[in-house]
Design an enzyme around this catalytic site. Structure first.
Site, PDB file in Angstrom:
ATOM      1  N   GLY A   1     -40.002 -80.820 -57.741  1.00  0.00           N
ATOM      2  CA  GLY A   1     -40.797 -82.001 -58.095  1.00  0.00           C
ATOM      3  C   GLY A   1     -40.198 -83.297 -57.578  1.00  0.00           C
ATOM      4  O   GLY A   1     -40.921 -84.280 -57.389  1.00  0.00           O
TER       5      GLY A   1
ATOM      6  N   GLU B   1     -41.319 -83.509 -54.110  1.00  0.00           N
ATOM      7  CA  GLU B   1     -42.768 -83.738 -54.184  1.00  0.00           C
ATOM      8  C   GLU B   1     -43.064 -85.200 -54.512  1.00  0.00           C
ATOM      9  O   GLU B   1     -44.019 -85.788 -54.006  1.00  0.00           O
ATOM     10  CB  GLU B   1     -43.387 -82.786 -55.215  1.00  0.00           C
ATOM     11  CG  GLU B   1     -43.361 -81.346 -54.699  1.00  0.00           C
ATOM     12  CD  GLU B   1     -43.772 -80.315 -55.734  1.00  0.00           C
ATOM     13  OE1 GLU B   1     -43.194 -80.323 -56.839  1.00  0.00           O
ATOM     14  OE2 GLU B   1     -44.680 -79.518 -55.446  1.00  0.00           O
TER      15      GLU B   1
HETATM   16  N1  CO8 Z   1     -34.336 -79.431 -64.785  1.00  0.00           N
HETATM   17  C1  CO8 Z   1     -33.585 -79.581 -65.887  1.00  0.00           C
HETATM   18  N2  CO8 Z   1     -32.265 -79.824 -65.846  1.00  0.00           N
HETATM   19  C2  CO8 Z   1     -31.680 -79.922 -64.640  1.00  0.00           C
HETATM   20  C3  CO8 Z   1     -32.412 -79.790 -63.442  1.00  0.00           C
HETATM   21  C4  CO8 Z   1     -33.806 -79.533 -63.550  1.00  0.00           C
HETATM   22  N3  CO8 Z   1     -34.597 -79.426 -62.485  1.00  0.00           N
HETATM   23  N4  CO8 Z   1     -31.558 -79.906 -62.408  1.00  0.00           N
HETATM   24  C5  CO8 Z   1     -30.349 -80.131 -62.926  1.00  0.00           C
HETATM   25  N5  CO8 Z   1     -30.415 -80.143 -64.277  1.00  0.00           N
HETATM   26  C6  CO8 Z   1     -29.314 -80.342 -65.227  1.00  0.00           C
HETATM   27  C7  CO8 Z   1     -28.435 -79.111 -65.349  1.00  0.00           C
HETATM   28  O1  CO8 Z   1     -28.998 -78.157 -66.219  1.00  0.00           O
HETATM   29  C8  CO8 Z   1     -27.162 -79.716 -65.861  1.00  0.00           C
HETATM   30  O2  CO8 Z   1     -27.319 -79.969 -67.246  1.00  0.00           O
HETATM   31  P1  CO8 Z   1     -26.181 -79.443 -68.302  1.00  0.00           P
HETATM   32  O3  CO8 Z   1     -24.956 -80.222 -67.906  1.00  0.00           O
HETATM   33  O4  CO8 Z   1     -26.757 -79.831 -69.608  1.00  0.00           O
HETATM   34  O5  CO8 Z   1     -26.057 -77.991 -68.073  1.00  0.00           O
HETATM   35  C9  CO8 Z   1     -27.097 -81.070 -65.162  1.00  0.00           C
HETATM   36  O6  CO8 Z   1     -28.445 -81.357 -64.749  1.00  0.00           O
HETATM   37  C10 CO8 Z   1     -26.204 -81.075 -63.935  1.00  0.00           C
HETATM   38  O7  CO8 Z   1     -26.633 -80.038 -63.087  1.00  0.00           O
HETATM   39  P2  CO8 Z   1     -25.650 -78.899 -62.519  1.00  0.00           P
HETATM   40  O8  CO8 Z   1     -24.501 -78.693 -63.440  1.00  0.00           O
HETATM   41  O9  CO8 Z   1     -26.482 -77.716 -62.170  1.00  0.00           O
HETATM   42  O10 CO8 Z   1     -25.129 -79.634 -61.195  1.00  0.00           O
HETATM   43  P3  CO8 Z   1     -24.589 -78.922 -59.880  1.00  0.00           P
HETATM   44  O11 CO8 Z   1     -23.949 -80.000 -59.067  1.00  0.00           O
HETATM   45  O12 CO8 Z   1     -23.784 -77.721 -60.198  1.00  0.00           O
HETATM   46  O13 CO8 Z   1     -25.916 -78.425 -59.105  1.00  0.00           O
HETATM   47  C11 CO8 Z   1     -28.174 -78.610 -58.313  1.00  0.00           C
HETATM   48  C12 CO8 Z   1     -26.844 -79.341 -58.640  1.00  0.00           C
HETATM   49  C13 CO8 Z   1     -27.964 -77.695 -57.106  1.00  0.00           C
HETATM   50  C14 CO8 Z   1     -29.211 -79.673 -57.961  1.00  0.00           C
HETATM   51  C15 CO8 Z   1     -28.595 -77.767 -59.533  1.00  0.00           C
HETATM   52  O14 CO8 Z   1     -28.591 -78.596 -60.686  1.00  0.00           O
HETATM   53  C16 CO8 Z   1     -29.980 -77.160 -59.429  1.00  0.00           C
HETATM   54  O15 CO8 Z   1     -30.154 -76.186 -58.736  1.00  0.00           O
HETATM   55  N6  CO8 Z   1     -30.970 -77.746 -60.148  1.00  0.00           N
HETATM   56  C17 CO8 Z   1     -32.284 -77.215 -60.209  1.00  0.00           C
HETATM   57  C18 CO8 Z   1     -33.042 -77.489 -58.926  1.00  0.00           C
HETATM   58  C19 CO8 Z   1     -34.404 -76.870 -58.977  1.00  0.00           C
HETATM   59  O16 CO8 Z   1     -34.574 -75.674 -59.041  1.00  0.00           O
HETATM   60  N7  CO8 Z   1     -35.448 -77.737 -58.916  1.00  0.00           N
HETATM   61  C20 CO8 Z   1     -36.810 -77.302 -58.941  1.00  0.00           C
HETATM   62  C21 CO8 Z   1     -37.322 -77.280 -60.325  1.00  0.00           C
HETATM   63  S1  CO8 Z   1     -38.917 -76.544 -60.449  1.00  0.00           S
HETATM   64  C22 CO8 Z   1     -39.961 -77.779 -59.993  1.00  0.00           C
HETATM   65  O17 CO8 Z   1     -39.572 -78.861 -59.664  1.00  0.00           O
HETATM   66  C23 CO8 Z   1     -41.400 -77.426 -60.066  1.00  0.00           C
HETATM   67  C24 CO8 Z   1     -42.294 -78.630 -59.809  1.00  0.00           C
HETATM   68  C25 CO8 Z   1     -43.705 -78.341 -60.204  1.00  0.00           C
HETATM   69  C26 CO8 Z   1     -43.831 -78.326 -61.706  1.00  0.00           C
HETATM   70  C27 CO8 Z   1     -45.259 -78.130 -62.088  1.00  0.00           C
HETATM   71  C28 CO8 Z   1     -45.472 -78.239 -63.592  1.00  0.00           C
HETATM   72  C29 CO8 Z   1     -45.012 -77.033 -64.402  1.00  0.00           C
END
Ligand code: CO8
Length: 259
Positions: free
Chosen positions: A112, A115
């Site tokens: 997103g 996007e």
């Molecule tokens: N949603 C919720 N929390 C998130 C997200 C996310 N997308 N990304 C990161 N966070 C949170 C982590 O859970 C973490 O929280 P906590 O400390 O409480 O565990 C905090 O942010 C820091 O993140 P990381 O510890 O994971 O940080 P890293 O440096 O290890 O990794 C990354 C960074 C690679 C960016 C990793 O966080 C990651 O892979 N994030 C998810 C990325 C992802 O998959 N994004 C796509 C999401 S799906 C989407 O966007 C669909 C859109 C359409 C939706 C339509 C409606 C339903």
């Protein structure tokens, strides 16, 4: 003005909106989407605002996607509802705004987040930015316009590779792909967006709105972009800004479109 999930700063005719959930890498939950909508709607209605810059807080992320924790337990109907709602109030809304939105991508722009950047009219990125649509790694597909806008921006082959591999590209690759217009250092990113904004602000706000509608038209079902261009072109004639622009040219002075 500061709300819970976004920071809004007005500087002359530029409104900078910063998504401010750094502990969640600025992930978009419903509340943030709603706040963004309210901020952008009021910017669109505010004659003083000519350009909006969208960015993320912290050094790590623009927006790391939709908030996965919020939708992890959704049923199909809830997923579809959230997707449709987001399309309407944020992603399609930005694309159809009368004034340009510049996404200043300051780190991860994933799912997103990418996007959101792609719904914006112009994208600039810092050299530490990483972009991708990792949704298939979560068992879903992009749901905020990514399958359509990525394909429009980079072509079907590259779009399908990014979506199917769930991989990320860096800022230089994004520049090469045409996904972003410029790359700079993190320190210079907002200044670069402001420089582009300053150039836009010299021009007719009415004509810029018309250009956005004409460019968008070709990507809308049932609309012919050339016909829309002719209609919008004609509509510019006789406007005070057209009179000012053409008169200034003939008087060999710079046009003044803004107070
Ligand atoms: N949603 C919720 N929390 C998130 C997200 C996310 N997308 N990304 C990161 N966070 C949170 C982590 O859970 C973490 O929280 P906590 O400390 O409480 O565990 C905090 O942010 C820091 O993140 P990381 O510890 O994971 O940080 P890293 O440096 O290890 O990794 C990354 C960074 C690679 C960016 C990793 O966080 C990651 O892979 N994030 C998810 C990325 C992802 O998959 N994004 C796509 C999401 S799906 C989407 O966007 C669909 C859109 C359409 C939706 C339509 C409606 C339903």
């Amino acid at each position: 003005m500061s709300e819970s999930n976004i920071i809004i700063q007005e500087n002359g005719h530029v409104l900078t909106v910063t998504i401010n959930r750094p502990n969640q890498l600025n992930a978009l939950n419903r509340e943030t989407i709603l706040e963004l909508h309210e901020a952008l709607k009021s910017a669109n209605q505010d004659e003083n605002i000519g350009v909006v810059i969208l960015t993320g807080s912290g050094e790590k992320a623009f927006v790391a996607g939709a908030d996965i924790k919020e939708f992890a337990n959704f049923k199909p109907s809830e997923g579809q509802e959230l997707s449709a709602w987001g399309h309407e109030i944020l992603f399609n809304y930005i694309e159809a705004m009368d004034k340009p939105v510049i996404a200043a991508i300051n780190g991860f722009a994933l799912g997103g987040g990418l996007e959101l950047a792609m719904a914006s009219h112009i994208r600039v990125a810092s050299d530490n930015a990483r972009m991708g649509l990792p949704e298939v790694s979560l068992g879903v597909i992009p749901g905020y316009g990514g399958t359509q806008r990525l394909t429009q921006l980079v072509g079907k082959g590259k779009a399908f590779e990014m979506i199917a591999t769930a991989g990320m590209i860096n800022a230089d690759e994004a520049l090469q792909w045409g996904l972003v217009n410029h790359v700079t250092t993190p320190e210079e990113l907002i200044a670069l967006a402001e420089k582009i904004a300053a150039k836009i602000l010299k021009n007719s706000p009415n004509a810029i709105g018309a250009a956005i509608r004409a460019v968008n038209a070709n990507f809308k079902d049932g609309l012919n972009g050339y016909d829309k261009e002719i209609e919008e072109f004609g509509r510019c004639f006789g406007t005070p800004e057209f009179v000012e622009g053409t008169t200034a040219f003939m008087e060999k002075r710079k046009a003044e479109f803004r107070k």
